[in-house]
Design an enzyme around this catalytic site. Structure first.
Site, PDB file in Angstrom:
ATOM      1  N   CYS A  23       0.720  -1.229  -0.121  1.00  0.00           N
ATOM      2  CA  CYS A  23      -0.066   0.151  -0.064  1.00  0.00           C
ATOM      3  C   CYS A  23       0.754   1.515  -0.001  1.00  0.00           C
ATOM      4  CB  CYS A  23      -0.874   0.091   1.022  1.00  0.00           C
ATOM      5  SG  CYS A  23       0.027   0.077   2.811  1.00  0.00           S
ATOM      6  N   CYS A  82      -1.389  -4.886   6.831  1.00  0.00           N
ATOM      7  CA  CYS A  82      -0.988  -3.595   7.898  1.00  0.00           C
ATOM      8  C   CYS A  82      -0.279  -3.958   9.174  1.00  0.00           C
ATOM      9  CB  CYS A  82      -2.273  -2.916   8.168  1.00  0.00           C
ATOM     10  SG  CYS A  82      -3.307  -2.520   6.337  1.00  0.00           S
ATOM     11  N   CYS A 105      -2.798   3.242   7.704  1.00  0.00           N
ATOM     12  CA  CYS A 105      -4.449   3.136   8.024  1.00  0.00           C
ATOM     13  C   CYS A 105      -4.738   2.815   9.411  1.00  0.00           C
ATOM     14  CB  CYS A 105      -4.864   1.909   7.112  1.00  0.00           C
ATOM     15  SG  CYS A 105      -4.556   0.429   7.340  1.00  0.00           S
ATOM     16  N   ASP A 141       2.538   2.426   2.458  1.00  0.00           N
ATOM     17  CA  ASP A 141       2.388   3.008   4.034  1.00  0.00           C
ATOM     18  C   ASP A 141       3.683   2.970   4.736  1.00  0.00           C
ATOM     19  OD1 ASP A 141       0.202   4.646   3.573  1.00  0.00           O
ATOM     20  OD2 ASP A 141      -1.099   2.892   4.293  1.00  0.00           O
TER      21      ASP A 141
END
Ligand code: FES
Length: 212
Positions: free
Chosen positions: A36, A107, A63, A38
């Site tokens: 992603c 994540c 996130c 991130d």
């Protein structure tokens, strides 16, 4: 639309614990997720004698799941020895949060990887690594996967910016396919130095920007 997150995830997202930077950290890591784009940074303070993590903080550019996992794993790691903290798995972190949506697995993996990388960073700096495998081109490439290309938010290897890697008698040379005066050249150089210099048998790291 109901949120796909448990109450506990939302609680940690709204009130994350241990957020911030530790200025005089004993070790740190920055991990990026190729999935992603991130990033998460983890900072550690460690008691040198007992190897207990006395303080740990994180910064997340991810996130809600990433922030919640950063919050929970820093809570879980605090007060543990490095050996114990290394064993915290993303499954444990996710269970502790009452489960995460499967699509968000990466994540929490990112936050757990960040903690492990920070521990590894401490061990490298303090000569605690037991298996001292020599640094090879592959080892360097693996580390470069943790350096982000800020233009697109993906790592240098995935975005094909690593033109060449050479390892020769403690000297590592990395050629990056960007011009010397690129706006992010200095950031990228610093991040590469940080990731590679801590390897036990590396004496010097040379980063060259080779694009015209
Ligand atoms: Fe990137 Fe969750 S989507 S960290």
């Amino acid at each position: 639309m109901p949120l796909p997150y448990s109450e506990l995830v939302m609680e940690h997202f709204r009130n994350p614990q241990n957020v911030g930077e530790i200025e005089d950290a004993d070790a740190k890591s920055v991990e990026g997720s190729p999935a992603c784009g991130d990033m998460v940074a983890i900072y550690l303070k460690v008691d040198e004698e007992t190897q207990v993590i006395t303080d740990v903080k994180f910064e997340s550019y991810g996130c809600a799941s990433n922030i919640a996992t950063g919050s929970i794993i820093t809570e879980m790691a605090k007060g543990k020895t490095l050996e114990e903290a290394k064993k915290i798995s993303w499954k444990e972190a996710s269970d502790e949060l009452g489960g995460l949506p499967p699509i968000k697995t990466h994540c929490s993996v990112l936050a757990v990887d960040g903690l492990r990388a920070a521990i590894e960073n401490y061990e490298e700096k303090h000569g605690l690594i037991k298996e001292r495998a020599p640094t090879t081109v592959e080892v360097v490439r693996k580390r470069l996967k943790r350096v982000m290309n800020p233009v697109v938010g993906l790592d240098l290897v995935r975005t094909n910016l690593v033109e060449d890697i050479q390892v020769d008698g403690g000297i590592v040379r990395v050629a990056i396919d960007l011009p010397e005066d690129h706006q992010f050249a200095n950031n990228i150089r610093e991040e590469i130095l940080e990731k590679i210099e801590s390897l036990w048998d590396v004496e010097e790291v040379v980063v060259e920007f080779v694009a015209a």
